[in-house]
Design an enzyme around this catalytic site. Structure first.
Site, PDB file in Angstrom:
ATOM      1  N   ASN A 256     -10.336   5.495   1.178  1.00 44.33           N
ATOM      2  CA  ASN A 256     -10.655   5.692   2.595  1.00 44.33           C
ATOM      3  C   ASN A 256     -11.764   6.721   2.802  1.00 44.33           C
ATOM      4  O   ASN A 256     -11.599   7.660   3.598  1.00 44.33           O
ATOM      5  CB  ASN A 256      -9.412   6.094   3.402  1.00 44.33           C
ATOM      6  CG  ASN A 256      -8.417   4.958   3.567  1.00 44.33           C
ATOM      7  OD1 ASN A 256      -7.331   5.009   3.006  1.00 44.33           O
ATOM      8  ND2 ASN A 256      -8.758   3.928   4.308  1.00 44.33           N
TER       9      ASN A 256
ATOM     10  N   LYS B  21      -1.017  -0.835  -4.423  1.00 48.33           N
ATOM     11  CA  LYS B  21      -2.265  -0.125  -4.085  1.00 48.33           C
ATOM     12  C   LYS B  21      -1.889   1.319  -3.822  1.00 48.33           C
ATOM     13  O   LYS B  21      -0.989   1.596  -3.019  1.00 48.33           O
ATOM     14  CB  LYS B  21      -2.888  -0.776  -2.852  1.00 48.33           C
ATOM     15  CG  LYS B  21      -3.824   0.102  -2.037  1.00 48.33           C
ATOM     16  CD  LYS B  21      -4.628  -0.729  -1.042  1.00 48.33           C
ATOM     17  CE  LYS B  21      -4.863   0.015   0.260  1.00 48.33           C
ATOM     18  NZ  LYS B  21      -5.658  -0.771   1.223  1.00 48.33           N
ATOM     19  N   LEU B  22      -2.571   2.233  -4.502  1.00 51.92           N
ATOM     20  CA  LEU B  22      -2.306   3.663  -4.291  1.00 51.92           C
ATOM     21  C   LEU B  22      -3.411   4.265  -3.453  1.00 51.92           C
ATOM     22  O   LEU B  22      -4.592   4.052  -3.719  1.00 51.92           O
ATOM     23  CB  LEU B  22      -2.284   4.407  -5.628  1.00 51.92           C
ATOM     24  CG  LEU B  22      -1.216   4.047  -6.648  1.00 51.92           C
ATOM     25  CD1 LEU B  22      -1.303   5.012  -7.827  1.00 51.92           C
ATOM     26  CD2 LEU B  22       0.180   4.106  -6.011  1.00 51.92           C
ATOM     27  N   LYS B  23      -3.008   5.042  -2.469  1.00 51.78           N
ATOM     28  CA  LYS B  23      -3.980   5.814  -1.705  1.00 51.78           C
ATOM     29  C   LYS B  23      -4.364   7.009  -2.562  1.00 51.78           C
ATOM     30  O   LYS B  23      -3.471   7.671  -3.140  1.00 51.78           O
ATOM     31  CB  LYS B  23      -3.334   6.317  -0.402  1.00 51.78           C
ATOM     32  CG  LYS B  23      -3.030   5.192   0.579  1.00 51.78           C
ATOM     33  CD  LYS B  23      -4.320   4.652   1.142  1.00 51.78           C
ATOM     34  CE  LYS B  23      -4.073   3.658   2.254  1.00 51.78           C
ATOM     35  NZ  LYS B  23      -5.340   3.107   2.751  1.00 51.78           N
TER      36      LYS B  23
ATOM     37  N   SER C 161       0.856  -1.177   0.000  1.00 51.48           N
ATOM     38  CA  SER C 161       0.000   0.000   0.000  1.00 51.48           C
ATOM     39  C   SER C 161       0.897   1.234   0.000  1.00 51.48           C
ATOM     40  O   SER C 161       1.738   1.383   0.883  1.00 51.48           O
ATOM     41  CB  SER C 161      -0.869  -0.046   1.257  1.00 51.48           C
ATOM     42  OG  SER C 161      -1.596   1.134   1.389  1.00 51.48           O
TER      43      SER C 161
ATOM     44  N   GLY D   4      -4.492  -4.582   5.663  1.00 51.78           N
ATOM     45  CA  GLY D   4      -3.452  -4.394   6.675  1.00 51.78           C
ATOM     46  C   GLY D   4      -3.700  -3.120   7.438  1.00 51.78           C
ATOM     47  O   GLY D   4      -4.380  -2.209   6.947  1.00 51.78           O
TER      48      GLY D   4
ATOM     49  N   ASP E  24      -7.263   3.078  -3.227  1.00 53.12           N
ATOM     50  CA  ASP E  24      -8.009   3.095  -1.965  1.00 53.12           C
ATOM     51  C   ASP E  24      -8.261   4.539  -1.555  1.00 53.12           C
ATOM     52  O   ASP E  24      -7.314   5.311  -1.383  1.00 53.12           O
ATOM     53  CB  ASP E  24      -7.177   2.377  -0.883  1.00 53.12           C
ATOM     54  CG  ASP E  24      -7.895   2.319   0.461  1.00 53.12           C
ATOM     55  OD1 ASP E  24      -9.067   2.727   0.542  1.00 53.12           O
ATOM     56  OD2 ASP E  24      -7.257   1.853   1.437  1.00 53.12           O
TER      57      ASP E  24
ATOM     58  N   GLU F  70     -11.310   0.916  -3.822  1.00 47.08           N
ATOM     59  CA  GLU F  70     -11.689   0.556  -2.454  1.00 47.08           C
ATOM     60  C   GLU F  70     -12.310   1.742  -1.723  1.00 47.08           C
ATOM     61  O   GLU F  70     -11.724   2.835  -1.702  1.00 47.08           O
ATOM     62  CB  GLU F  70     -10.406   0.090  -1.743  1.00 47.08           C
ATOM     63  CG  GLU F  70     -10.613  -0.506  -0.374  1.00 47.08           C
ATOM     64  CD  GLU F  70      -9.286  -0.961   0.244  1.00 47.08           C
ATOM     65  OE1 GLU F  70      -8.247  -0.986  -0.453  1.00 47.08           O
ATOM     66  OE2 GLU F  70      -9.293  -1.274   1.449  1.00 47.08           O
TER      67      GLU F  70
ATOM     68  N   ASP G 276     -14.167  -1.850   2.394  1.00 52.27           N
ATOM     69  CA  ASP G 276     -13.278  -2.107   3.535  1.00 52.27           C
ATOM     70  C   ASP G 276     -14.025  -1.646   4.795  1.00 52.27           C
ATOM     71  O   ASP G 276     -14.710  -2.438   5.454  1.00 52.27           O
ATOM     72  CB  ASP G 276     -11.955  -1.345   3.320  1.00 52.27           C
ATOM     73  CG  ASP G 276     -11.050  -1.313   4.543  1.00 52.27           C
ATOM     74  OD1 ASP G 276     -11.291  -2.083   5.486  1.00 52.27           O
ATOM     75  OD2 ASP G 276     -10.073  -0.517   4.572  1.00 52.27           O
TER      76      ASP G 276
ATOM     77  N   LYS H 192     -10.332  -7.554   7.118  1.00 46.01           N
ATOM     78  CA  LYS H 192      -9.430  -7.161   8.210  1.00 46.01           C
ATOM     79  C   LYS H 192     -10.080  -7.690   9.483  1.00 46.01           C
ATOM     80  O   LYS H 192     -11.185  -7.248   9.838  1.00 46.01           O
ATOM     81  CB  LYS H 192      -9.332  -5.647   8.330  1.00 46.01           C
ATOM     82  CG  LYS H 192      -8.499  -4.961   7.270  1.00 46.01           C
ATOM     83  CD  LYS H 192      -8.492  -3.463   7.530  1.00 46.01           C
ATOM     84  CE  LYS H 192      -7.758  -2.718   6.422  1.00 46.01           C
ATOM     85  NZ  LYS H 192      -8.087  -1.283   6.432  1.00 46.01           N
TER      86      LYS H 192
END
Ligand code: NPG
Length: 374
Positions: free
Chosen positions: A191, A161-163, A135, A291, A189, A214, A239, A263
């Site tokens: 968030n 995986k890129l934020k 990540s 994670g 992702d 995500e 998630d 998770k």
């Protein structure tokens, strides 16, 4: 087993590089470790809550408080405990899944150490090695992002995986896609950083052949994810929203998610995570292991979980050195070589299969340990 004592250790571990997401930037990992002593063996569990309530409503102070005042006393009052009875014994407390999961993990570790059995065999793992992804946090600029990603590709990671967040999405994704080439596995992702009005913008990610997007919207907003899934070819993955098997089935059946990030901490424990895995297998939905910047203790349990058959996508199960110069365990996780390049070996020794370095538990302590007895 009879539970004799629960001890809480609060540590701060320096990160090798700052980690930035849409909700903040971290330079160290403050972590709450739970140690249990039973009449059979001892066990360790890691609480995945962060220092502040930015990813979820849980955070280290809150977890310590609820464990100390409610959860640990309830387990210590029971005549018998096993990992299977932890969740029912703690169900009188609403929520606080990460705190409950840490206790369950510690009891499970003790139980399996007592029985001489590994977590992987207890879970029904079918692999000896698991595929690892990494990540990548939000970078100060595109050049530093590309340098960081190139380093992970060189190290062997099997997926990036890129934020992302508003203002840091199409351009970094396009640049990293160009770096990886069309065959490189890439996902993003958010968030929860977007709102439903951003759907036309997010649909532009389709041209980058991502594995998934995500959690773009708020955790309670399944409806917005259903709408997005109807407007975008990229698979939508939840998630933060997936709190247990019931929510997982509901989200899948409504069309809010076609891939699930598992998770254990977010779901109240590894046993609920297994139920989510089984439900996803039954419904034909691929899963992968998320994670939470775990130390080697939580990482060991995640790697055992990721060895189950439904985990068909690489997880955020990176090597210890992706986060820490020194890990909390005697044998840090390192990526394999040759045919196991980009993979981590599933621990086979009893319990989590890793040994905690008590010297580092002392050196990195932020406060005196909190002991709770019968
Ligand atoms: O490799 O352990 C890891 C971190 C993976 O990106 C990762 N975790 O939203 O999934 C997430 C994210 C996270 C980071 C969540 C920090 C909470 C805190």
């Amino acid at each position: 087993m009879r539970l004799e004592a629960v001890t809480l250790h609060r540590l701060s571990m320096p990160l090798v590089r700052p980690f930035e997401t849409s909700f903040g930037r971290q330079t160290s990992r403050v972590v709450l470790m739970v140690h249990v002593r039973t009449d059979e063996a001892e066990g360790w569990g890691e609480c995945v809550a962060m220092d502040s309530p930015l990813y979820s409503s849980e955070y280290v102070d809150g977890c310590e408080n609820v464990i100390r005042n409610y959860l640990a006393p309830a387990l210590l009052a029971a005549t018998e405990v096993s990992a299977e009875t932890v969740a029912p014994l703690l169900s009188f407390v609403i929520g606080h899944r990460m705190a409950k999961a840490a206790l369950e993990a510690a009891v499970l570790d003790a139980q399996l150490r007592g029985a001489g059995r590994s977590l992987a065999s207890h879970f029904g793992a079918t692999r000896e090695w698991v595929d690892c992804g990494v990540s990548v946090g939000i970078s100060p600029d595109i050049d530093s992002l590309l340098a960081e990603v190139a380093g992970y590709v060189e190290a062997g990671y099997r997926r990036i995986k890129l934020k992302i967040k508003p203002g840091w999405d199409l351009e970094p994704v396009a640049e990293v896609r160009a770096l990886l080439g069309p065959a490189g596995r890439l996902q993003v992702d958010a968030n929860t950083a977007y709102t439903v009005g951003d759907i036309p913008h997010l649909a532009r990610l389709d041209e980058f052949a991502l594995l998934l997007i995500e959690q773009p919207f708020a955790e309670e907003d399944l409806a917005a994810h259903v709408t997005l899934a109807r407007h975008i070819r990229t698979p939508v993955c939840l998630d933060e929203s997936i709190l247990n098997e019931h929510v997982a089935r509901d989200a899948i059946e409504r069309g809010a998610t076609s891939v699930v990030n598992i998770k254990a901490g977010r779901m109240g424990g590894y046993l609920e995570a297994l139920r989510v895995h089984d439900a996803c297998v039954e419904l034909g939905v691929p899963v992968w292991c998320g994670g939470m910047l775990e130390t080697g203790v939580g990482r060991a349990a995640n790697v055992a979980l990721a060895a189950l058959p439904g985990f068909s996508l690489p997880g955020d199960t990176s090597a210890s050195n992706r986060y820490f110069a020194e890990d909390l365990i005697t044998e840090p996780f390192a990526l394999g070589t040759g045919k196991n390049s980009g993979q981590l070996a599933v621990p086979t020794a009893p319990g989590t299969g890793v040994s905690v370095r008590e010297d580092l538990v002392r050196d990195w302590a932020l406060a005196a340990p909190v002991g709770i007895r019968r």
